[in-house]
Design an enzyme around this catalytic site. Sequence first.
Site, PDB file in Angstrom:
ATOM      1  N   ARG A 112       0.835  -1.195   0.000  1.00 12.94           N
ATOM      2  CA  ARG A 112       0.000   0.000   0.000  1.00 12.94           C
ATOM      3  C   ARG A 112       0.873   1.250   0.000  1.00 12.94           C
ATOM      4  NH1 ARG A 112      -3.955  -1.686   5.065  1.00 12.94           N
ATOM      5  NH2 ARG A 112      -4.616  -3.722   4.240  1.00 12.94           N
TER       6      ARG A 112
ATOM      7  N   ASP B  80       0.288   5.412   0.916  1.00 13.90           N
ATOM      8  CA  ASP B  80      -0.673   6.286   1.569  1.00 13.90           C
ATOM      9  C   ASP B  80      -1.152   7.391   0.638  1.00 13.90           C
ATOM     10  OD1 ASP B  80      -0.535   4.936   4.000  1.00 13.90           O
ATOM     11  OD2 ASP B  80       1.147   6.143   4.714  1.00 13.90           O
TER      12      ASP B  80
ATOM     13  N   TYR C  50      12.518   3.178  -1.742  1.00 17.15           N
ATOM     14  CA  TYR C  50      11.775   4.434  -1.797  1.00 17.15           C
ATOM     15  C   TYR C  50      12.758   5.579  -1.943  1.00 17.15           C
ATOM     16  CZ  TYR C  50       7.476   2.243   0.017  1.00 17.15           C
ATOM     17  OH  TYR C  50       6.354   1.467   0.187  1.00 17.15           O
TER      18      TYR C  50
ATOM     19  N   ARG D 248       8.637   7.609   6.044  1.00 17.26           N
ATOM     20  CA  ARG D 248       8.341   8.994   6.393  1.00 17.26           C
ATOM     21  C   ARG D 248       8.757   9.317   7.826  1.00 17.26           C
ATOM     22  NH1 ARG D 248       2.179   9.443   4.937  1.00 17.26           N
ATOM     23  NH2 ARG D 248       2.436  11.488   5.949  1.00 17.26           N
TER      24      ARG D 248
END
Length: 274
Positions: free
Chosen positions: A50, A52, A110, A199
Amino acid sequence: MKRIKITVAYDGTDFCGWQLQSGVRTVQGELEGAIARITGSPVRAHGSGRTDSGVHALGQVVHFDVDARRASVPWQQALNSLLPDDITVLDCEHVSDEFHSRFSALRKSYTYSLWLNNSFFLPWRRRFVWKCGPLDLDALDRGMAFFQGEHDFASFQNTGTTVSSTVRTIFEFSRQSGETEHEILLRVCGSGFLKQMVRNMIGCLVEIGRGKAEPDSVRSLLQMKDRTLAPATAPAQGLCLEGVYYGENGCGGPDAGRQQPDTQGGLNSEVRPA
């Protein structure tokens, strides 16, 4: 049934994340809608993980099963003709029934973009960077080093997802040039990532870069395993799922799970990965 694997890029700004939700726009919902228009019946699209709301992707991997009669459809061309402008299929291939976009993945990477100039801001970058201001990059680099290796990342997991273990391995955490001279790009590759873990790590590193925490505070936070003690979560718009890897050669190796797109002026274009 035949299994199709696609690699997808999207601008996450106007999506409520990847996962299908009633009454809101999601990446999974748009993909499943386009697939259903081709097959004439509902088809479940399984993502590698997933993302966000507001998070982007350059290498989200998805698989879905179709009737053998539909296997010869030119899926990349067909889907791109139906999908909205903020999603595109970069690659498509047939895979065995044993392949699973999520469970077969060995590593993910990422990137996160930070804007360092307080004097001005390029408006077209607002969807893709965190305007955090000047940072002590040497201190930031030292902080990144503490994240590498195998650790319990409980202090960097937000609530909302139940997992059997909060131990993960970070294979690479590096700083690179950003899309403009006023940005930097942080790239992290790991065995997997907890909810908003990337994050949260970026939020911690920015605090270090601003001089509000010492680089070795990362080591202390990892040891304490307490999310309430760690800095706030970084904004979503700077984060991009760069890639998902299924081979044995690590992030960016020849067995990577997606091709390297050549992007312009939007999502991170320099590298090709939470």
